[in-house]
Design an enzyme around this catalytic site. Sequence first.
Site, PDB file in Angstrom:
ATOM      1  N   ARG A   1     -13.440 -36.106 -40.039  1.00 36.98           N
ATOM      2  CA  ARG A   1     -12.380 -36.921 -39.477  1.00 36.98           C
ATOM      3  C   ARG A   1     -11.367 -36.025 -38.790  1.00 36.98           C
ATOM      4  O   ARG A   1     -11.297 -34.831 -39.084  1.00 36.98           O
ATOM      5  CB  ARG A   1     -11.672 -37.727 -40.567  1.00 36.98           C
ATOM      6  CG  ARG A   1     -10.945 -36.857 -41.605  1.00 36.98           C
ATOM      7  CD  ARG A   1     -10.025 -37.692 -42.453  1.00 36.98           C
ATOM      8  NE  ARG A   1      -9.390 -36.968 -43.538  1.00 36.98           N
ATOM      9  CZ  ARG A   1      -8.276 -36.243 -43.436  1.00 36.98           C
ATOM     10  NH1 ARG A   1      -7.671 -36.107 -42.246  1.00 36.98           N
ATOM     11  NH2 ARG A   1      -7.758 -35.639 -44.483  1.00 36.98           N
TER      12      ARG A   1
ATOM     13  N   ASP B   1       0.475 -26.364 -44.373  1.00 38.70           N
ATOM     14  CA  ASP B   1      -0.027 -27.660 -43.905  1.00 38.70           C
ATOM     15  C   ASP B   1       0.571 -27.968 -42.537  1.00 38.70           C
ATOM     16  O   ASP B   1       0.268 -27.295 -41.561  1.00 38.70           O
ATOM     17  CB  ASP B   1       0.288 -28.716 -44.979  1.00 38.70           C
ATOM     18  CG  ASP B   1      -0.495 -29.996 -44.792  1.00 38.70           C
ATOM     19  OD1 ASP B   1      -0.788 -30.360 -43.651  1.00 38.70           O
ATOM     20  OD2 ASP B   1      -0.804 -30.654 -45.799  1.00 38.70           O
TER      21      ASP B   1
ATOM     22  N   ASN C   1      -4.679 -28.046 -39.091  1.00 39.44           N
ATOM     23  CA  ASN C   1      -3.383 -28.606 -39.452  1.00 39.44           C
ATOM     24  C   ASN C   1      -2.317 -28.334 -38.401  1.00 39.44           C
ATOM     25  O   ASN C   1      -2.554 -28.565 -37.212  1.00 39.44           O
ATOM     26  CB  ASN C   1      -2.999 -28.147 -40.862  1.00 39.44           C
ATOM     27  CG  ASN C   1      -2.985 -29.321 -41.821  1.00 39.44           C
ATOM     28  OD1 ASN C   1      -2.407 -30.359 -41.497  1.00 39.44           O
ATOM     29  ND2 ASN C   1      -3.601 -29.177 -42.962  1.00 39.44           N
TER      30      ASN C   1
ATOM     31  N   ASN D   1      -7.651 -34.592 -38.267  1.00 41.62           N
ATOM     32  CA  ASN D   1      -6.499 -34.334 -39.130  1.00 41.62           C
ATOM     33  C   ASN D   1      -5.284 -34.143 -38.216  1.00 41.62           C
ATOM     34  O   ASN D   1      -5.115 -34.889 -37.244  1.00 41.62           O
ATOM     35  CB  ASN D   1      -6.791 -33.132 -40.031  1.00 41.62           C
ATOM     36  CG  ASN D   1      -5.879 -33.067 -41.230  1.00 41.62           C
ATOM     37  OD1 ASN D   1      -5.669 -34.076 -41.890  1.00 41.62           O
ATOM     38  ND2 ASN D   1      -5.317 -31.921 -41.519  1.00 41.62           N
TER      39      ASN D   1
HETATM   40 ZN    ZN Z   1      -1.663 -31.798 -42.676  1.00 47.48          ZN
END
Ligand code: ZN
Length: 293
Positions: free
Chosen positions: A102, A199, A150, A104
């Site tokens: 998928r 992240d 990310n 992100n």
């Molecule tokens: Zn993230």
Amino acid sequence: MTEQATPELVVAKRTLVGEGSLWDPADKVLYWLDILSHELYIYDPATGVNRTIPTCQAVGTVVKRAAGGLVLALHNGFAFLDLDSEKITPIADPERSIPANRFNDGKCDPAGRFWAGTMEFGCAPDAGALYCLDTRLEVTEKLRPVTISNGIVWTADARTMYYICTAANTVRAFDYDIDTGNICNERVVITNEGEGGFDGMSIDAEDKLWVAVYGGWGVRRYDPVSGALLRDLRLPIECVTSCAFGGDHLDELYVTSAVGGFDAEKLAQQPLAGSLVKIDAGVQGVAAFSFAG
Ligand code: ZN
């Protein structure tokens, strides 16, 4: 350097994987989403309303489209979202043949290209890639392999792109060609030496990076030139996923987080986890770019 930040609750919600925070300086709203609940949110601080739009599949990130509406990076590729009808119109899916993957995180570059990367749902190593949707709606693979694609930002002069793969737990820099969207001269500029995994990421008006640290209880400000950790803002939230400068002066830092996998005890210990919160950043951010296609 380490400081306790005081988060203000903005929208109470137990998002499984809250993500994708993005401030819209024209409409003065904050977009965010829950990847695994398949929901996009539009929070309006003027009214306090948090609109929910179902995406009916995993949604990794969202950007604004200059021509109107939004663009999403979904389980099934890039798509337009009409905000009146809430209709989703597919654009392109570079991983149509890989249903275990998928999209992100991702953002637009200063020329209005939409960069977003993929991951395998279970974080299988090296299963993903970083893609760029250009303004002619063509998709180019830019970097492979990655594991959990990310945060991504560009410097004010658009000559450097910073990028995070959470599994690598670093910030990488690339020389950036704004005319072509080409990247080169990859190097690691920051390595996470603390808890958790890097992240989401935002950049401020001083070209310093704000990194949300999943499993790291907060947001950190780094100097990507020296690699120095400038500020370590601790939050009572373990799994911080993204951050975005918002508000009239772009000095409020909106923060998302995740509660997926938390048991009842952890939920009780972290009442703000999963909610949209904001903190006083003490510095101005940079307005996000819109998709120009
Ligand atoms: Zn993230």
